[in-house]
Design a protein around this motif. Sequence first.
Motif, PDB file in Angstrom:
ATOM      1  N   LEU A   1     -61.643  12.392  64.322  1.00  0.00           N
ATOM      2  CA  LEU A   1     -61.584  11.614  65.560  1.00  0.00           C
ATOM      3  C   LEU A   1     -62.268  10.343  65.093  1.00  0.00           C
ATOM      4  O   LEU A   1     -63.540  10.400  65.284  1.00  0.00           O
ATOM      5  N   LEU A   2     -61.399   9.213  65.117  1.00  0.00           N
ATOM      6  CA  LEU A   2     -61.869   7.985  64.573  1.00  0.00           C
ATOM      7  C   LEU A   2     -61.792   6.789  65.663  1.00  0.00           C
ATOM      8  O   LEU A   2     -60.689   7.081  66.733  1.00  0.00           O
ATOM      9  N   GLY A   3     -62.418   5.914  65.794  1.00  0.00           N
ATOM     10  CA  GLY A   3     -62.290   4.924  66.466  1.00  0.00           C
ATOM     11  C   GLY A   3     -63.741   3.940  66.693  1.00  0.00           C
ATOM     12  O   GLY A   3     -64.885   4.464  66.225  1.00  0.00           O
TER      13      GLY A   3
ATOM     14  N   ASP B   1     -58.400  16.996  57.537  1.00  0.00           N
ATOM     15  CA  ASP B   1     -56.898  17.040  56.743  1.00  0.00           C
ATOM     16  C   ASP B   1     -55.969  16.279  57.940  1.00  0.00           C
ATOM     17  O   ASP B   1     -54.999  16.060  57.688  1.00  0.00           O
ATOM     18  N   HIS B   2     -56.525  16.041  59.187  1.00  0.00           N
ATOM     19  CA  HIS B   2     -55.733  15.543  60.080  1.00  0.00           C
ATOM     20  C   HIS B   2     -56.746  14.589  60.807  1.00  0.00           C
ATOM     21  O   HIS B   2     -57.930  14.961  60.942  1.00  0.00           O
ATOM     22  N   VAL B   3     -56.118  13.490  61.248  1.00  0.00           N
ATOM     23  CA  VAL B   3     -57.069  12.527  62.069  1.00  0.00           C
ATOM     24  C   VAL B   3     -56.417  11.879  63.129  1.00  0.00           C
ATOM     25  O   VAL B   3     -54.977  12.038  63.253  1.00  0.00           O
ATOM     26  N   ALA B   4     -57.246  11.421  64.322  1.00  0.00           N
ATOM     27  CA  ALA B   4     -56.507  10.527  64.758  1.00  0.00           C
ATOM     28  C   ALA B   4     -57.336   9.308  65.261  1.00  0.00           C
ATOM     29  O   ALA B   4     -58.433   9.350  65.331  1.00  0.00           O
ATOM     30  N   ILE B   5     -56.729   8.014  65.380  1.00  0.00           N
ATOM     31  CA  ILE B   5     -57.589   6.766  65.529  1.00  0.00           C
ATOM     32  C   ILE B   5     -57.475   6.224  67.055  1.00  0.00           C
ATOM     33  O   ILE B   5     -56.213   6.320  67.355  1.00  0.00           O
ATOM     34  N   ILE B   6     -58.571   6.487  67.687  1.00  0.00           N
ATOM     35  CA  ILE B   6     -58.291   5.915  69.248  1.00  0.00           C
ATOM     36  C   ILE B   6     -58.927   4.695  69.549  1.00  0.00           C
ATOM     37  O   ILE B   6     -59.941   4.266  68.536  1.00  0.00           O
ATOM     38  N   ASP B   7     -58.412   3.908  70.108  1.00  0.00           N
ATOM     39  CA  ASP B   7     -59.238   2.325  70.647  1.00  0.00           C
ATOM     40  C   ASP B   7     -58.898   2.156  72.112  1.00  0.00           C
ATOM     41  O   ASP B   7     -57.616   2.285  72.502  1.00  0.00           O
ATOM     42  N   ALA B   8     -59.901   1.572  72.862  1.00  0.00           N
ATOM     43  CA  ALA B   8     -59.645   1.448  74.129  1.00  0.00           C
ATOM     44  C   ALA B   8     -59.074   2.424  75.050  1.00  0.00           C
ATOM     45  O   ALA B   8     -58.368   2.471  75.860  1.00  0.00           O
ATOM     46  N   GLY B   9     -59.545   3.596  74.651  1.00  0.00           N
ATOM     47  CA  GLY B   9     -59.028   4.942  75.392  1.00  0.00           C
ATOM     48  C   GLY B   9     -57.799   5.459  75.050  1.00  0.00           C
ATOM     49  O   GLY B   9     -57.137   6.020  75.592  1.00  0.00           O
TER      50      GLY B   9
END
Lengths: 369, 251
Positions: free
Chosen positions: B34-36, B202-210
Amino acid sequence: MRTLSALWIKEWLALARDLHGLAVLFVMPAVFIVIMSLALSDVFSEGGRGVDFAVLAADGGKLAEALAAGIAGEGFRAAPAPASEAEARDSVRKGHPGLVLIVPAGFGADPGAKLKVLADPALPAMQLLAFQGRVLGATLGGDAALSRSMTVEVVGNPRGGRPSSVQQNVPAWLIFGMFLVVMPLSALFIVERREGTLARLASQRVPFSLVLAGKVGPFFVINLVQAALMLAAGCTLVPWLGGEALALPARWDLLAAVTASTSVAAIGWGLLVAVGVRTMEQATVIGGVGNIIAAAVGGIMVPRFVMPEAMQPWTEISPMAWALDGFHAVMLRQGSLKEIAQPCAQLLALGAALLALAVWLHRRRRGAP
Amino acid sequence: MLKIEALSFRYAGGDEPVLREVSLAIPSGGIFGLLGPNGAGKTTLISILCGQLRAQSGRISVDGMALEELRRREPAALGLVPQELAFYPMLTCAENLRFFGGVQGLAGARLRERVGAVAAFARIENVLARRAGQLSGGLRRRLNLAIGLLTEPRILLLDEPTVGVDPQSRAFLLESIRALAAAGRTIVYTSHYMEEVEALCDHVAIIDAGRVLREGALAELLRDEAAVVTVRQGRSLEQLFMHLTNRSLRD
């Protein structure tokens, strides 16, 4: 010089942005000055602060009325006469009125008939002496030789005589000490929140109410140990240093009940501060200053009866005043369960309400619907 | 699968929502990154997953069962290793482990067994009698991880677990996390170290400003984004991250 100037500027900026620190420096002394000045205003004014008294004359109401009119003034206020000596004793034990003058039948004609003053054990010696002077002036025309015609009985004091300074002060400062749990309680809680241990416990499905309950037990024991140590100091340390020993009450169970109730209120207050504040500075200001104000208002620092009449109802908002009523009922007046029931109920209800408020505040913060 | 659907959250008194209809599908038995950037909402999302905060709207489920329900039935299903060193520095390592085990219902021989197992896993057996506050940074991180493993959770939330440790401790922690995933656990991993996430997840999500900007298998994301990202040399998660969240400073 430039370095010193830079350091000064930095210090001023830091101070200006430390609102809680400034509150301690400026607002707290101002609040304290207002409360203490108001509390002591009658002591330093003409006429002094009043104590209620009543006159119970065996020879009839007219003599009582005449004596009451003669004694009243200089800080002493006449109150309605009780119906009997037993009722007078009971009233004085509760502190309302603080003094009752009992005039026996045949007083003045019969040399064996002696005046008796029933005194509230919470009344300081100066007030009692002043009252005796007023009585002598009103009844005996100021003839000091006749002062032997008067006996003073302090109702309820285990020692029989006037309560000592230690007897009056230990309950007050014991209550103040017990409410100091707000400081370690909130400090520990803030560290737990800051370090993420509370978040970890929440992730482990430990209910927040249980986290709070986990703090109640140890701090309750700490309060009990505090009480035992302070009573022990009054019994042993004070006489060792030349003072009078604290006389312990006959009813230990009532003393334990008042102590436990005070502890519940103090811990409830501590938990609310712990949950409500975000930083140590806030805890110091709200918890510490809150305690000092509650003590000043509640009669811990200045006895309530010396406060102006207009201020006295306000003392009832301080839980320290309720606790003091309970401790005085047990330790000074040798009261019964009936006398401590109200202060204990008030303290327990407050403790429960503060605890519930702390849980509600926490739920609101975590966004619970 | 841990499924997050249209999750929104706003702090009491806050002007803007911190999470806006966040939806994620986190496969079971892998490491999900979980990136951001700072303030993106990662820690808030972790806090909601672990039950510390409650979302105003949205649903979280595990294999079709609501997370709340799962945690009622199986309280130890989810474990958290927070970003902070969430233990009591005045207690010894063993006392900390026994305390956190105890509040989760472990007792007696089972508690002793689990304390021994997690201490061995995190290689802190030799410092069990030492006060946690006296440990080095790496040992503290390992104790932090060990506490999160006491009840053998099947979903483990790791919030920046390698912050402030030396390369040796980091390597050890990453190996440990791989071993946990290999044992079948679902791991949600947040970090600012892109090379760590690239090597581990192996899986990622990039989140920004919610909001979720991208989500999917890491290899596929890198491959698909390569067409639109101007890459000077090679294709890295960091380049993709900077492209999606732009270079403006946060905080």
